[in-house]
Design an enzyme around this catalytic site. Sequence first.
Site, PDB file in Angstrom:
ATOM      1  CB  THR A 413      -1.001   0.083   1.221  1.00 21.46           C
ATOM      2  OG1 THR A 413      -1.641  -1.198   1.174  1.00 21.46           O
ATOM      3  CG2 THR A 413      -1.978   0.955   1.133  1.00 21.46           C
ATOM      4  CB  THR A 431      -4.216  -0.502  -0.818  1.00 24.34           C
ATOM      5  OG1 THR A 431      -3.694  -1.865  -0.406  1.00 24.34           O
ATOM      6  CG2 THR A 431      -5.821  -0.659  -0.731  1.00 24.34           C
ATOM      7  CG  ASP A 455      -8.236  -5.808   3.825  1.00 21.50           C
ATOM      8  OD1 ASP A 455      -7.362  -6.581   4.135  1.00 21.50           O
ATOM      9  OD2 ASP A 455      -8.112  -4.799   3.504  1.00 21.50           O
ATOM     10  N   GLY A 503       0.549  -0.300   5.609  1.00 18.12           N
ATOM     11  CA  GLY A 503       0.931  -1.591   6.708  1.00 18.12           C
ATOM     12  C   GLY A 503      -0.076  -2.220   7.212  1.00 18.12           C
TER      13      GLY A 503
HETATM   14  N1  GLU Z   1      -5.837  -3.842   2.474  1.00 20.39           N
HETATM   15  C1  GLU Z   1      -5.435  -3.034   3.587  1.00 20.39           C
HETATM   16  C2  GLU Z   1      -6.176  -2.056   4.341  1.00 20.39           C
HETATM   17  O1  GLU Z   1      -7.219  -1.673   3.553  1.00 20.39           O
HETATM   18  C3  GLU Z   1      -3.986  -2.161   3.433  1.00 20.39           C
HETATM   19  C4  GLU Z   1      -2.952  -3.005   3.104  1.00 20.39           C
HETATM   20  C5  GLU Z   1      -1.599  -2.596   3.489  1.00 20.39           C
HETATM   21  O2  GLU Z   1      -1.702  -1.474   3.890  1.00 20.39           O
HETATM   22  O3  GLU Z   1      -0.623  -3.385   3.209  1.00 20.39           O
HETATM   23  O4  GLU Z   1      -6.492  -1.933   5.313  1.00 20.39           O
END
Ligand code: GLU
Length: 608
Positions: A413, A431, A455, A503
């Site tokens: 991301t 992301t 997610d 993250g």
């Molecule tokens: N898919 C994650 C989110 O939406 C972000 C993934 C990442 O930061 O590596 O929270």
Amino acid sequence: MFLFRIRRHRHPLVAGIVPALLLTACAHVAEPPAASPGVAAGERGFAGGVVSVSHPLAARAGADTLAGGGNAVDAAATIQFVLNVVEPQSSGIGGGGFMMIHLADERRTLIVDSRETAPAAASADMFAGMDFRQASTSGVSVGVPGTLLGIELALERWGSMTLAETLKPAIELARDGFAINRHLAARTADPRAALYPATAARFRGDDGTPLPPGHWLKQPELARTLALVAVGGSAVFYRGEIADAIVAAQRQSLIGDDGRGRMTQADLAGYRPRVRKPVEGHYRGFTIQSMPPPSSGGLTLLMMLRLLERYPIGGDDAGWGFGGRHTLHVMAEAMRLGFADRAAWMGDDDQVPVPVAGLLSDCFLAPRGALIDLGKRMATPDAADPWPCHEHGAMSGDEASLAAQDEAKGTDTTHFTVVDRWGNVVSFTSTIESAWGSGIMVPGYGFLLNNELTDFNLTPRADTASGDPGSNDVAAGKRPRSSMAPTMVFRDGRLVLAYGSPGGSTIINSVLNTTLNLIDHRMDLATAIAAPRFSVTSARGTIRCEAGLPDDAITHLVRLGHEFGQDVDPPRCDADIGSVQAIAIDPESGRQHGGADSRRQGTVIGLP
Ligand code: GLU
């Protein structure tokens, strides 16, 4: 030894500890400090705009856009498209994101939510029998992408440039190539870069080996796709040849028919970005705006800040201050509480109601805060029930299987922040979920498809007996719960700070660490971003920390019962958490400042 040296001004206003149950009474006593947060003494700053981005080529393109008369939304669009080229593993038109925009003239903040959605044929049990790795590397994890439509909407409403103009630098870089940095080079060694032939053909050498730093990477398919979009707008992506190619690509799977994606042309044609209002809270006299559902980011952040506000985090008393044993302990406990409630109650509230007001109320948070004991780690907290505080019926929930799934999530991301000469600000987290997303590149079109649907809860949680609403169970058209937390901080109604981080679930804690560093510890942007981070992302999870936190504080945490998931004493702080890109504005002078994260290739460019 305490290796991280902070530049800190004394905090004049934070007094002693106030008993937990006086949360309401004490929450607003502290006034904001006089100095402008995040601004180093003597630092002059800029007036013509600042970009803070994780890659220098994207920063350059954004700065050029501002220099050419573009506003923050134009620059953000340009930056995102270039990031698709230079950080293809992290974000792009095959993914989604949250573009938080502060309009200076109107003193109004809104968010363009381009989060991916589950296709109409998705179901709560569609990940049955798959582990995270299997699910996340197959087409079943691909959500309907939103980034392109979100940017197009933002440009139409708040930009001054055309989509084609903002795509130009990205098209040139994809066509002519660029030297890859060591972060992208390292990522090409990830097996995900070679799971599917089209991805491996672009991001591995002829003999299948990873690409070295400095490799000149050309992406002719991506250049062609972006050029098609420049001419035809998002319609060519969401309908027609690119849509057909996306649907075909996400039918790929490493685990047989169950792993195939269920997205159809109708899902793509029906995708709509949403414009949302931020969630808002207060911390030590500042107003904090952050990301509402379908993200858990803003809500969890505001809950944790509220739980922490009664402690003298930035004080000089023994055990407090940056890296102090009490500071780290109460941070860990606030994180464990926040994440317990996040697991039960947060998701896409277009589909399942989220008790936002209840979760942020003192009615709910005062008893939660009373569980924090300076003398020991609390027993694993279950989620509590916010609905009575929300003036609704009662339910209950407990935090169960999510911890392992959350810990396994990607740390890619990207987050970037822009301010323009007029004071408009964009704080954008974007992301494709894991590094390389699902690993599936759309053959012939050169962009990667996300694995955002992981997610969601891989195993459905809805349970009428326990009252668990299954807030984050998969459902048709639903957005998976995010942790992304683009955040803005205001003093007396004027924006003074904006930042965010990638993250996975650690995003929320990186934003929390940064907020405490800037407000409590009075660090400037560079120091606040460089400071070692500390994170626990579930009620029963283990702590992860970065090098530089004092050993004696870590030893103290072990003594209190905290777990680090390591067999060494004291546990090693060797994690790498987040990548924060920030700006600050001095409300008195209007001067603009930037700070970027050297954990990646963070770059700040300011215009005079
Ligand atoms: N898919 C994650 C989110 O939406 C972000 C993934 C990442 O930061 O590596 O929270």
